[in-house]
Design an enzyme around this catalytic site. Structure first.
Site, PDB file in Angstrom:
ATOM      1  N   GLY A 191       7.437   3.788  16.098  1.00 40.45           N
ATOM      2  CA  GLY A 191       7.098   3.427  14.720  1.00 40.45           C
ATOM      3  C   GLY A 191       8.248   2.745  13.998  1.00 40.45           C
ATOM      4  N   VAL A 192       7.896   1.842  13.087  1.00 37.19           N
ATOM      5  CA  VAL A 192       8.904   1.105  12.323  1.00 37.19           C
ATOM      6  C   VAL A 192       8.801   1.379  10.815  1.00 37.19           C
ATOM      7  CG1 VAL A 192       9.610  -1.221  11.617  1.00 37.19           C
ATOM      8  CG2 VAL A 192       9.147  -0.756  14.018  1.00 37.19           C
ATOM      9  N   GLY A 251       0.829  -1.204   0.000  1.00 33.93           N
ATOM     10  CA  GLY A 251       0.000   0.000   0.000  1.00 33.93           C
ATOM     11  C   GLY A 251       0.860   1.249   0.000  1.00 33.93           C
ATOM     12  N   PHE A 252       1.796   1.317   0.945  1.00 34.70           N
ATOM     13  CA  PHE A 252       2.718   2.458   1.081  1.00 34.70           C
ATOM     14  C   PHE A 252       1.974   3.782   1.210  1.00 34.70           C
ATOM     15  CE2 PHE A 252       4.661  -0.814  -1.676  1.00 34.70           C
ATOM     16  CZ  PHE A 252       5.529  -1.331  -0.736  1.00 34.70           C
ATOM     17  N   GLU A 268       7.772   3.578   8.498  1.00 35.15           N
ATOM     18  CA  GLU A 268       8.125   4.728   7.669  1.00 35.15           C
ATOM     19  C   GLU A 268       9.508   5.274   7.998  1.00 35.15           C
ATOM     20  OE1 GLU A 268       3.565   6.025   8.306  1.00 35.15           O
ATOM     21  OE2 GLU A 268       4.601   6.752   6.553  1.00 35.15           O
ATOM     22  N   GLN A 327      11.217  -4.529   7.462  1.00 37.00           N
ATOM     23  CA  GLN A 327      10.562  -3.266   7.132  1.00 37.00           C
ATOM     24  C   GLN A 327      11.576  -2.146   6.996  1.00 37.00           C
ATOM     25  OE1 GLN A 327       6.897  -1.929   7.495  1.00 37.00           O
ATOM     26  NE2 GLN A 327       6.439  -2.913   9.424  1.00 37.00           N
TER      27      GLN A 327
END
Ligand SMILES: Cc1cc2nc3c(=O)[nH]c(=O)nc-3n(C[C@H](O)[C@H](O)[C@H](O)COP(=O)(O)OP(=O)(O)OC[C@H]3O[C@@H](n4cnc5c(N)ncnc54)[C@H](O)[C@@H]3O)c2cc1C
Ligand code: SF4
Lengths: 770, 327
Positions: free
Chosen positions: A734-735, A252-253, A737, A670
Site C-alpha cells: 500500500g502507498v 476523498g481521503f 495511507e 502520495q
C-alpha cells in the site's frame, strides 16, 4: 453524459523527469489526467449539464439532541421557484440498506431526514427549486421547532461514561499486567487526538436522475459498486438498474466511499419530482453531513528492562461514536505489531456522543494508534537514556508479534538506516533544548509508521482496437492517486504498446467491477486485474497471428511472437514485422477483447457481487503464512519559537517500504501528501465543539486549519521497498495511507527534543508551548 | 443569501446617495461582503458597486506622507515601492494578510470595514444571540469557544476581536480616514463595543471611505509588522504588533516609538503605555521586555484566549528588539 477517456498521447507534457522508461510499470510517467484537470476540461460529477435540472438544498438541525416538534414550511412554499419541500412527512419511504459488510439490514424503513435529533447539523428537511439561489433563499425560510434534551458533547463530557467494550478489539498474549508490575523501567501516559476532517477540495454532492426505474447518479465516489448497491437497496430496484458515474474525484481521503444521507435525499427528490436533481453540501455541512476521524484517547503503558528492552505493553483506547451509529477506530493496530514484546494487552471501548457517526479518514486506526505507541517509545527512550532510534532497533519485531507469522517483507530496518543517514541523525545531541538557532529551539524527532496490505479483487477489460491502440475499462476510480496512469502503464507494458496508445476508462459502474478504493488496496488489485486481462488479450493476438491462415506469420510456423512498440515480429527477427493494426486487418478482426480478474477460480456470480459491493470478502493481511504490511520511518526537524510557542516543520526525511512502486513519481506524491496531512494533524487540525450547543464552530476552511504551502518544507521521500509477491500480483504494497502514519508522533517527539515539553494532545498549538 | 438588486455607481455622489437608502450596501472587492451574505449575516437589498469609480485607486506619496485611495487593492499597496520604503509596516501588514487571491480583489476601504471572525457572529442560523448582529440579543461567545476572542477593549456585550492587520499599522502611525470632506483619525474611526457592539465605525449612512492618509515619519520609515499565528500563512493573527522606532543621534536613545497590537483587541489597539515607558530611554533588551508587558494592561481573558495575554507582550518586545538591532 460523458465518460472520461484518457489518452496518454493527447496529454503529452514532455516532462524530462518522465524518463525514457516512463511508459512501463515502474516508470515515472506523469499523471495522464493532469492536463485535463489543469485546463478545466475535466468535468466533475455535479458539473454535468442536464436538461431540466432542479436544485436541492439541505436544512440541518440546530440542536444536538431532542425531537423535531414541527416544521413550518408555509413561507417556503410561497417562495419563488420552489418545486418541493421535503420533510420526514413528505419524503418517500426507503428501505434500510445493508452495511458495507453486506450484513442483511433490519426490515424497517429508512428516512434520510431525521425526526429524532442526535447531533447538531443532522439533515431535517430539504428544499428543491428551479435555481440554486432560489433553493438557498427558500431553505432559509424553513422554520423547525424542537423539543430539546440534554446532549453528550464529547469524550470529556461527564455524562459520556466509559463506553461500550469492543471485545473483537481485545488482543492479549503473555501476562502484560504482571510483567509490567515487575519491570524495572515503567512509563505510562495518555495520548489524545481530536476530531479531524477529511476536508476534500471538492465538497460532497451529486446529480440524481431517474428514467423509469433506472437511476443514474453522478457522484464523486471511492466505490462505485458499493454505493450503487446502497442506492439499489434503498429504492428496492435491482443492482443493475443503478449506474454510478464518477470519472473524477476532487479528493476523498476515506469520506467518499459510502452512499450517504444527502445522496438519498437527492435521489428521492429526483424520483418524486420526475426531474434530475443536483445537491451539493455547503462547506459547513461537510463537517456534519458525514463523519471525520473520531476523537480518540489512549493510555500506553510500557514496562522495560534497564537496557530499554520491552517486557510488556498495556494499551487502552477509546474512540467516539455517535448515539445510533457504530464506528470503531482500531487503536491497538500499530501498538500490537510495531515492537517485539513477550507480554501484551490491548482493549478498546467506544463512547457514544451526540455527533455524526465518525468515518474513515486516511489510515483510520493506524494513524492515532501510531501517535500513542510512537510517542510512548520516545518517552521510554528518554526514561532509560538511550537514543530514540536505537530503542526502536533494540525492540525490532523480527516477525509479527501478534499473528506470530513471518513478515512478507519488512524493510523497516533499512528505512531507519537510510532515513537516519540522509537526515544526519548521528549529529543529534540527545538533551532536550540542546539545539538552537537564535530564538528558535531546534528539535529532531523520529517515528515509524505502518499500514496493512489490504487485498481484494478486481476486474478489467482490455481491448486491442483496429488501429492498434489499447483500451482498458474498469469501474475503479482515480481520486488523484494515479489509477489512470498506472493502468495505462500496466496495459502498455503487458501488451507491448506505448502508453500513449492506451485509453483508460474508469468511473462508471457499468464497467467491469472493482471494490472500494480505500485501505490503499486499489493499485495492487487493479494492476493485477489489468495485467491478467492484458496477458489474455496478448495471447489472443499472438494466437491469431500464428494460426490464422490469413496472417503474414502463418507460414513461419512459429511457437511464439513478440509484441513490442505496437509491432509484432518473431523473436529471432526473421520473417515479417507488422503493426498490430496491420495484423488485425489481415485476419479480418476489428478488435480483440479480454476480461481479467483476480478472483479465486470457481467464484460464483454471488461471490462476484459480494466481492465488489461489500468489504466482507477482503483477504486478511495475515492470511496464509505471512503478515503483510507497508512500513516507514520519518525523521523530522522542527523549529519552535521560544517566546511564541509556534512550531514550524523545517525538514522531513522519510524512508518508506511500499514494496514495488508501479510509478515512483506518483507514489512519491502520495507519500508527500500523506506527510503534509500528518503535519496538519500534528500542528493545526481540530474540530472545536461549542460545549453548550454540541456544535463544531470552526466548520469552514478559514477556521479549520490545514497546512498551506508556507507550512511545508522540502520533503525528501526515499523508497526502500522490494517487490512483495505475497502482497499483490505485481509486487506492490500500500502507498496512499502509509505515509501519514507516524508523522504526528515524529513531530511531537521533535517538539519534546526542542523544548523539553511532551505534548500528548493534538494538535500542538502555540498555547501548549508558550 | 437572498435576492438583491445590483447597481453600478458612476459617480461618487451617486454612490453615496444610493448607499444611504435603507438596505443598501457598498460593494468593493466583495471578499467580506459576499462571504457574509453567504453566511446569512449580510442581507443587502441593494449592492452599490463602487469598483468602477475613477481615481479612487491612486497611491500618492509625497513629503508629507501618503494618500491611498479607498479602491486601491491590498496587493498593489503592499507592493508599492513608496509604501515599502517609507511605511514598511504597512506593506508587511498587507502581504501577511489573507491570501494572494484575496489581496488581488480586496480594497483598502473594504479592508478597514472587514467584520469580526467571531464564529457565533457568522452563524445566525445556529446562534441567535449576538449583540453585534442583533442588539440586545445577548452574546453567544461568552461562555463558549473563545480562543480567537479579544482580551482588550471588551465589554459585557461583546468580546469580538477586530481581525484586520492593515488598520493596526495605520493606528500606530496616526493615519486618518477620509470620508469625502470629513476626516477622522483611524483610532477614532474604530469604536469600542461598549453597549453598542453593532456600531463598529464612526461612519454615517451616506458616507463613504474615499482614502486613507498616513503622515510620514522617521518611525514609520523604520517600522515592521510582526504577525504570529498557528499557520504560517492565510490566517488571522493570534497576536501581532506594528512597531516603528526613531533613535536620537546617539543611535541608542529612543526618540519616538509607535506600538499597536492586532489579534488581541476589539479594535486596532494603540499601546501608548509601552511607548510612554520607552521614549527617552536607552534601547536595551531587558528594558524593552519589561515595558512591553504594559501592552496588555487591563486585559481580561475568557478562558481559551488567555494565551493572548502572555503572547502579545512577547510579540511587541520581539518587534521592538528587531527594529533596534538594525541600528
Ligand atoms: C479567508 C479570509 C482570510 C482573510 N485573512 C485576513 C487577514 O489575515 N488579515 C486581514 O487584514 N484581512 C483578512 N481578510 C479580510 C480581507 O482583507 C477583507 O475581506 C478585505 O480587505 C475586504 O475588502 P473588499 O474590498 O473585498 O471589501 P468588501 O467585501 O467589498 O466590503 C467590505 C465591507 O466594507 C464596506 N465598504 C467597502 N468599501 C467601502 C468604502 N469605500 N467606504 C465605506 N464602506 C465600504 C462594504 O459595504 C462592506 O460592508 C481575510 C478574508 C478572508 C475571506
Ligand atoms: S462576541 Fe460579539 S460578535 Fe461574537 S457573539 Fe458575542 S456579541 Fe456577537
Amino acid at each position: 453524459m460523458t465518460v472520461h477517456n484518457i489518452r496518454v498521447g493527447e496529454s503529452k507534457r514532455g516532462d524530462a523527469s518522465d524518463g525514457a522508461l516512463a511508459q512501463t510499470v515502474g516508470g515515472r510517467l506523469s499523471r495522464v489526467d493532469g492536463p485535463a484537470k489543469i485546463t478545466g476540461a475535466a468535468k466533475y460529477a455535479v458539473e454535468q449539464q442536464l436538461e431540466g435540472l432542479a436544485y436541492a438544498v439541505l436544512v440541518e438541525s440546530t440542536i444536538a439532541s431532542g425531537k423535531v416538534r414541527a416544521i413550518d414550511t408555509t413561507a417556503v412554499q410561497a417562495a419563488p421557484g420552489v418545486l418541493q419541500v421535503l420533510t420526514p412527512e413528505t419524503i418517500i419511504s426507503l428501505k434500510t440498506a445493508s452495511d458495507w459488510f453486506g450484513t442483511p439490514p433490519p426490515d424497517k424503513p429508512y428516512c434520510p431526514l431525521a425526526r429524532d435529533i442526535t447531533f447538531s447539523g443532522q439533515h431535517v428537511a430539504a428544499v428543491v427549486a428551479e435555481t440554486f439561489e432560489q433553493a438557498v433563499a427558500a431553505a432559509a425560510l424553513v422554520k423547525v421547532s424542537y423539543d430539546e434534551t440534554p446532549s453528550i458533547v464529547d469524550l470529556s463530557d461527564g455524562k459520556a461514561g466509559d463506553g461500550i467494550p469492543i471485545d473483537a478489539m481485545t488482543k492479549e498474549w503473555g501476562d502484560a499486567q504482571a510483567a509490567f508490575a515487575s519491570a524495572p523501567v515503567r512509563i505510562c501516559a495518555a495520548y489524545n487526538t481530536p476530531r479531524e476532517y477529511q476536508a476534500p477540495m471538492e465538497p460532497h454532492g451529486l446529480i440524481a436522475r431517474w428514467e423509469g426505474d433506472q437511476l443514474t447518479v453522478w457522484e464523486p465516489s471511492q466505490w462505485l459498486d458499493g454505493m450503487a448497491r446502497t442506492y439499489a437497496e434503498w429504492f428496492g430496484v435491482p443492482f443493475e438498474n443503478v449506474r454510478l458515474v464518477s470519472p473524477y474525484i476532487g479528493g476523498g481521503f476515506g469520506s467518499k466511499a459510502l452512499a450517504l444521507g444527502h445522496g438519498a435525499v437527492a435521489a428521492c427528490a429526483a424520483k418524486m419530482l420526475g426531474r434530475p436533481v443536483r445537491l451539493v453540501m455547503t462547506r459547513p455541512q461537510t463537517f456534519t453531513g458525514y463523519g471525520g476521524r473520531a476523537a480518540t484517547r489512549q493510555t500506553v503503558t510500557i514496562g522495560a528492562d534497564t537496557q530499554g528492552k520491552i517486557q510488556s505493553i498495556v494499551h487502552r483506547g477509546i474512540n467516539e461514536t455517535s448515539i445510533d451509529g457504530m464506528w470503531v477506530e482500531p487503536l491497538g493496530s500499530v501498538t500490537s505489531i510495531m515492537y517485539a514484546t513477550p507480554n501484551f494487552s490491548s482493549k478498546q471501548n467506544v463512547v457514544r456522543v451526540n455527533s455524526v457517526v465518525p468515518g474513515a479518514m486516511r489510515a483510520p486506526g493506524e494513524n492515532p494508534s501510531a501517535f500513542g505507541i510512537e510517542s510512548a517509545i520516545d518517552e521510554l527512550a528518554y526514561e532509560v537514556g538511550i537514543d530514540p532510534l536505537e530503542i526502536r532497533l533494540r525492540n525490532y519485531a523480527e516477525q509479527d508479534p501478534e499473528a506470530k507469522k513471518a513478515w512478507s517483507t519488512r524493510q523497516l530496518r533499512e528505512a531507519f538506516a537510510v532515513g537516519a543517514e540522509r537526515f544526519g541523525w548521528a549529529r543529534r545531541t540527545p538533551e532536550p533544548r540542546s539545539m538552537r538557532d537564535g530564538n528558535q529551539l531546534i528539535g529532531w524527532g523520529v517515528a515509524a509508521g505502518t499500514y496493512p496490505v489490504r487485498r481484494a479483487y478486481g476486474e478489467a477489460i482490455v481491448r486491442i482496437l483496429a488501429d492498434g491502440s489499447v483500451e482498458v475499462e474498469s469501474s475503479s476510480i482515480d481520486m488523484g492517486q494515479g489509477t489512470y496512469t498506472i493502468l495505462a502503464q500496466t496495459a502498455a507494458e503487458t501488451v507491448g504498446v506505448h502508453a500513449d496508445d492506451v485509453v483508460v476508462k474508469l468511473g462508471d459502474s457499468h464497467f467491469p467491477r472493482a471494490g472500494v478504493a480505500g485501505g490503499s488496496r486499489l493499485a495492487g488489485v487493479m494492476t493485477g486485474a489489468v495485467y491478467k486481462a492484458a496477458i489474455s488479450a496478448l495471447d489472443q493476438l499472438v494466437g491469431l497471428a500464428i494460426s490464422d491462415p490469413r496472417s503474414p506469420f502463418h507460414a513461419l510456423q512459429a511457437n511464439t511472437l513478440v509484441v513490442a512498440n505496437g509491432r509484432i515480429a518473431s523473436p529471432r527477427g526473421d520473417g515479417p514485422d507488422v503493426s498490430i493494426a496491420e495484423l488485425l486487418k489481415s485476419v479480418g478482426r476489428d478488435h480483440i477483447e479480454a476480461t481479467g480478474d483476480t478472483m479465486p477460480a470457481n467464484s460464483t456470480a454471488e461471490d462476484r457481487y459480494k466481492n465488489y459491493t461489500t468489504i466482507a470478502m477482503a483477504l486478511p493481511h495475515t492470511e496464509g503464512d505471512y503478515s503483510r504490511h507497508s512500513w516507514c520511518a520519518h525523521f523530522i526537524e522542527v523549529r519552535v519559537d521560544e517566546d511564541f510557542g509556534t512550531v514550524r516543520v523545517s525538514r522531513v526525511v522519510s524512508a518508506l517500504d511500499s514494496g514495488r512502486l508501479y510509478n515512483p513519481k506518483l507514489a512519491e506524491s502520495q507519500w508527500k501528501g500523506g506527510i503534509i496531512m500528518g503535519i496538519g494533524q500534528a500542528l493545526l487540525e481540530e474540530g472545536i465543539v461549542d460545549r453548550r450547543h454540541g456544535r463544531i464552530v470552526n466548520n469552514n476552511l478559514a477556521d479549520y486549519l490545514v497546512p498551506t504551502n508556507a507550512d511545508i518544507p522540502d520533503i525528501e521521500v526515499i523508497s526502500v521497498g522490494i517487490p512483495d509477491l505475497h502482497s499483490s500480483v505485481l509486487g506492490g504494497k500500500g502507498v496512499g495511507e502509509l505515509a501519514i502514519v507516524g508523522v504526528a508522533p515524529a513531530i511531537a517527539n521533535a517538539v519534546f527534543h526542542a523544548t523539553g515539553k511532551r505534548i500528548r494532545d493534538l494538535p500542538i498549538t502555540l498555547e501548549k508551548l508558550i | 443569501m437572498r435576492d438583491f438588486s445590483y447597481l453600478r455607481a458612476n459617480s461618487l455622489d451617486a454612490a453615496r446617495q444610493a448607499a444611504a437608502l435603507p438596505g443598501a450596501m457598498l460593494l468593493a472587492g466583495g471578499t467580506t461582503l459576499i462571504d457574509l451574505a453567504k453566511c446569512g449575516v449580510a442581507e443587502p437589498e441593494t449592492l452599490v458597486d463602487i469598483t468602477h469609480l475613477e481615481g479612487l485607486d491612486k497611491i500618492e506619496v509625497s513629503e508629507r506622507g501618503v494618500i491611498i485611495g479607498a479602491l486601491a487593492r491590498m496587493g498593489h499597496v503592499a507592493d508599492h515601492a513608496g509604501i515599502r520604503s517609507r511605511f514598511p509596516a504597512v506593506s508587511e501588514a498587507l502581504w501577511q494578510a489573507a491570501s494572494a487571491q484575496i489581496r488581488n480583489m480586496a480594497t483598502i476601504g473594504g479592508n478597514l470595514m472587514q467584520r469580526t471572525r467571531c464564529p457565533y457572529f457568522r452563524d445566525p442560523a445556529n446562534f441567535s444571540a449576538c449583540n453585534k448582529r442583533e442588539p440586545g440579543s445577548g452574546c453567544s461567545a461568552i461562555g463558549g469557544v473563545t480562543r480567537g476572542h479579544a482580551v482588550l477593549g471588551t465589554s459585557d456585550a461583546c468580546i469580538a476581536m477586530y481581525p484586520g492587520d492593515l488598520a493596526v499599522a495605520l493606528v500606530a502611525f496616526d493615519a486618518t480616514v477620509h470620508l469625502g470632506e470629513r476626516q477622522v483619525s483611524v483610532d477614532d474611526f474604530f469604536l469600542l463595543p461598549g453597549s453598542t457592539p453593532n456600531r463598529e465605525h464612526a461612519i454615517e449612512p451616506g458616507e463613504m471611505i474615499t482614502a486613507i492618509e498616513i503622515p510620514g515619519s522617521a518611525a514609520a520609515r523604520r517600522s515592521t509588522y510582526l504577525k504570529i499565528r498557528d499557520r504560517q500563512s492565510y490566517e488571522f493573527a493570534a497576536a501581532s504588533a506594528a512597531v516603528g522606532i526613531e533613535f536620537e543621534a546617539d543611535g541608542r536613545t529612543i526618540r519616538d516609538l509607535r506600538v499597536a497590537l492586532g489579534g488581541v483587541a476589539t479594535k486596532p489597539w494603540r499601546a501608548r503605555a509601552v511607548e510612554a515607558a520607552l521614549i527617552g530611554k536607552v534601547w536595551e533588551p531587558d528594558t524593552v521586555r519589561a515595558a512591553s508587558l504594559l501592552a496588555v494592561e487591563g486585559a481580561v481573558d475568557h478562558g481559551a484566549n488567555h494565551y493572548k495575554i502572555e503572547l502579545a507582550p512577547r510579540v511587541v518586545a520581539r518587534a521592538i528588539l528587531k527594529m533596534g538591532e538594525t541600528v
